[in-house]
Write an enzyme that holds these catalytic residues in place. Structure first.
Site, PDB file in Angstrom:
ATOM      1  N   GLU A  30     -12.366  -0.127  -2.613  1.00  0.00           N
ATOM      2  CA  GLU A  30     -12.414  -1.587  -1.992  1.00  0.00           C
ATOM      3  C   GLU A  30     -13.967  -1.967  -1.920  1.00  0.00           C
ATOM      4  O   GLU A  30     -14.905  -1.500  -1.214  1.00  0.00           O
ATOM      5  CB  GLU A  30     -11.962  -1.437  -0.809  1.00  0.00           C
ATOM      6  CG  GLU A  30     -11.697  -2.892   0.010  1.00  0.00           C
ATOM      7  CD  GLU A  30     -10.809  -2.824   1.313  1.00  0.00           C
ATOM      8  OE1 GLU A  30     -10.488  -3.881   2.125  1.00  0.00           O
ATOM      9  OE2 GLU A  30     -10.309  -1.842   1.615  1.00  0.00           O
TER      10      GLU A  30
ATOM     11  N   LYS B  31      -4.803  -4.607   0.839  1.00  0.00           N
ATOM     12  CA  LYS B  31      -3.573  -4.578   1.949  1.00  0.00           C
ATOM     13  C   LYS B  31      -2.411  -4.308   1.107  1.00  0.00           C
ATOM     14  O   LYS B  31      -1.858  -5.218   0.368  1.00  0.00           O
ATOM     15  CB  LYS B  31      -3.484  -5.608   2.955  1.00  0.00           C
ATOM     16  CG  LYS B  31      -4.347  -5.496   4.150  1.00  0.00           C
ATOM     17  CD  LYS B  31      -3.545  -4.271   4.886  1.00  0.00           C
ATOM     18  CE  LYS B  31      -4.541  -4.035   6.160  1.00  0.00           C
ATOM     19  NZ  LYS B  31      -5.439  -2.755   5.717  1.00  0.00           N
TER      20      LYS B  31
END
Length: 449
Positions: A256, A272
């Site tokens: 990420e 997410k």
């Protein structure tokens, strides 16, 4: 002060090159190990530090000089001292590399301080490097840069180039599983009950979503670099890093990005939504399609996209913030993820350090609203997160930067290894599933330990 940059003939990969420098104290390797990814363009090796910036809360150390101040502002002042102009498409030519821990946010917001440390490292740690080795993975080019503070520029480049001639191909080592006793600050039942407690805060309107973490730890006598070598072989990721710092090592395979700044353009990529990879091709496809079609996971990601857009609005020019990817599915060795991309253009008076300061910590690992989520995290988790869910990356002296979110990351200190795993909790969360998701995220880290 202007660096020089030399392209060299080098036929080995960045990891093989770093293996020559792995014993050097305070060396850092930013490793785009997922080389098939569009986000794995560059890898960097920082060597020959000439200055170190550390902070414990507002207690700052620059080499041997100690004083109190704002972590971000004092780091920014130091970076500005070395500012230069140099035309190049390379995003990092000369600068500092390091990290901000999650707990650095305590200096920015009035968060209760009730959790305990299970191990202690600085809240911020940045090395300023005289030399950086750059690997352009797309164009298959290698460069050495020199700032000339510790040594004559041409001499240092020549010395490093000669060192790189010692490079040899390395065989990927097979990871041999062995019995390791992992412990956590939560039992399964405790984690499930804590998810229930968090959902009560959601029902009462305190937050829409919040990230809940558990910490695993174990004894580990294995060499940290060998652990990293195993991890990058089974869990390649675009924002990986290996950091050999003063008294501890950081072993990261983060998928990420937190914030990238290049030529005043800002990009953030929150994650997410997670599903495990299947044990058969059929199960793999089923899990992938389940995530792609999950309204719950899309809802979670949408909440964080709104939060990140709001954070960027504090530092970006009006009408420049755009969501360029909303629900993109990405594939990793042990999991699938849903990812979004938000971009904007920095205001003229905003530096890269100020941008990080205003957006820190990343919303994907706190929740929304961010401050209330952090207060609830402090109440429920029991331990300081430390480096986990902070950010590792660089500040180029010309204004560029790139930072990850510290997930899928091991900190090794005093023959113990620590790593956190967590997930976003919403009103629709199924407690048992949330616990299992943390184990899915921990698989690769447990395997290499």
């Amino acid at each position: 002060m202007t660096p020089i940059v030399k392209e060299i003939d080098f036929r080995f990969n960045a990891f093989e090159a770093y293996s020559l420098f792995k014993e050097e104290e305070d060396s850092i390797f930013l490793d785009s190990s997922k080389e098939d990814s569009e986000f794995s363009r560059f890898s960097f090796i920082g060597i020959n530090k000439f200055k170190t910036f550390r902070a414990y809360g507002n207690n700052i150390e620059i080499d041997n000089h100690k004083f109190k101040g704002d972590i971000f502002y004092e780091l920014e002042k130091l970076i500005i001292e070395y500012k230069f102009n140099y035309e190049s498409d390379l995003p990092l030519v000369s600068g500092c590399i390091g990290y901000f821990s999650y707990d650095a946010a305590r200096t920015l917001e009035s968060i209760p301080d009730t959790t305990e440390y299970d191990f202690n490292i600085p809240d911020a740690y940045f090395n300023f490097y005289d030399n950086i080795i750059i690997f352009d993975l797309l164009n298959k080019k290698t460069y050495i840069t020199a700032l000339g503070i510790l040594e004559d520029k041409k001499s240092s480049i020549s010395r490093i180039e000669n060192k790189l001639k010692e490079c040899q191909a390395r065989e990927i080592k097979e990871v041999i599983p062995k019995k390791t006793n992992f412990k956590s600050n939560f039992t399964r039942e405790e984690y499930i009950n804590t998810v229930k407690a968090l959902k009560e805060y959601i029902k009462s309107g305190d937050v829409y979503i919040a990230n809940l973490t558990q910490r695993f730890y174990c004894d580990s006598l294995n060499d940290s670099f060998n652990i990293y070598e195993s991890l990058r072989s089974i869990n390649k990721a675009p924002f990986s890093a290996y950091m050999k710092l003063d008294g501890f090592e950081v072993i990261s395979s983060s998928p990420e990005r937190f914030v990238k700044i290049y030529d005043r353009k800002v990009e953030t990529r929150p994650i997410k939504g997670t599903r495990p990879r299947g044990s058969t091709p059929h199960e793999d496809i089923r899990n992938k399609e389940e995530l792609e079609n999950s309204e719950k996971d899309k809802s979670e990601l949408l909440m964080i996209v709104d939060l990140e857009r709001n954070d960027l609005s504090k530092v970006c020019k009006n009408n420049t913030i755009k969501v360029t990817d909303l629900f993109k599915l990405e594939t990793y060795a042990t999991v699938f993820h849903l990812v979004s991309t938000i971009t904007g253009m920095l205001k003229d008076d905003v530096t890269s350090v100020k941008c990080i300061r205003e957006c820190f910590p990343g919303g994907s690992i706190t929740g929304a609203p961010k401050i209330r989520a952090m207060e609830i995290i402090e109440e429920l988790e029991g331990l300081k997160r430390n480096l986990y869910t902070g950010s590792i990356g660089y500040f180029d002296f010309r204004g560029n930067s790139d930072f990850n979110i510290v997930i899928r990351t091991i900190v090794k200190k005093d023959n113990k290894a620590y790593f956190g795993v967590g997930g976003g909790i919403t009103i629709d969360s199924i407690e048992e599933d949330e616990y299992e998701e943390t184990l899915d995220k921990a698989k690769a880290l447990m395997k290499v330990l």
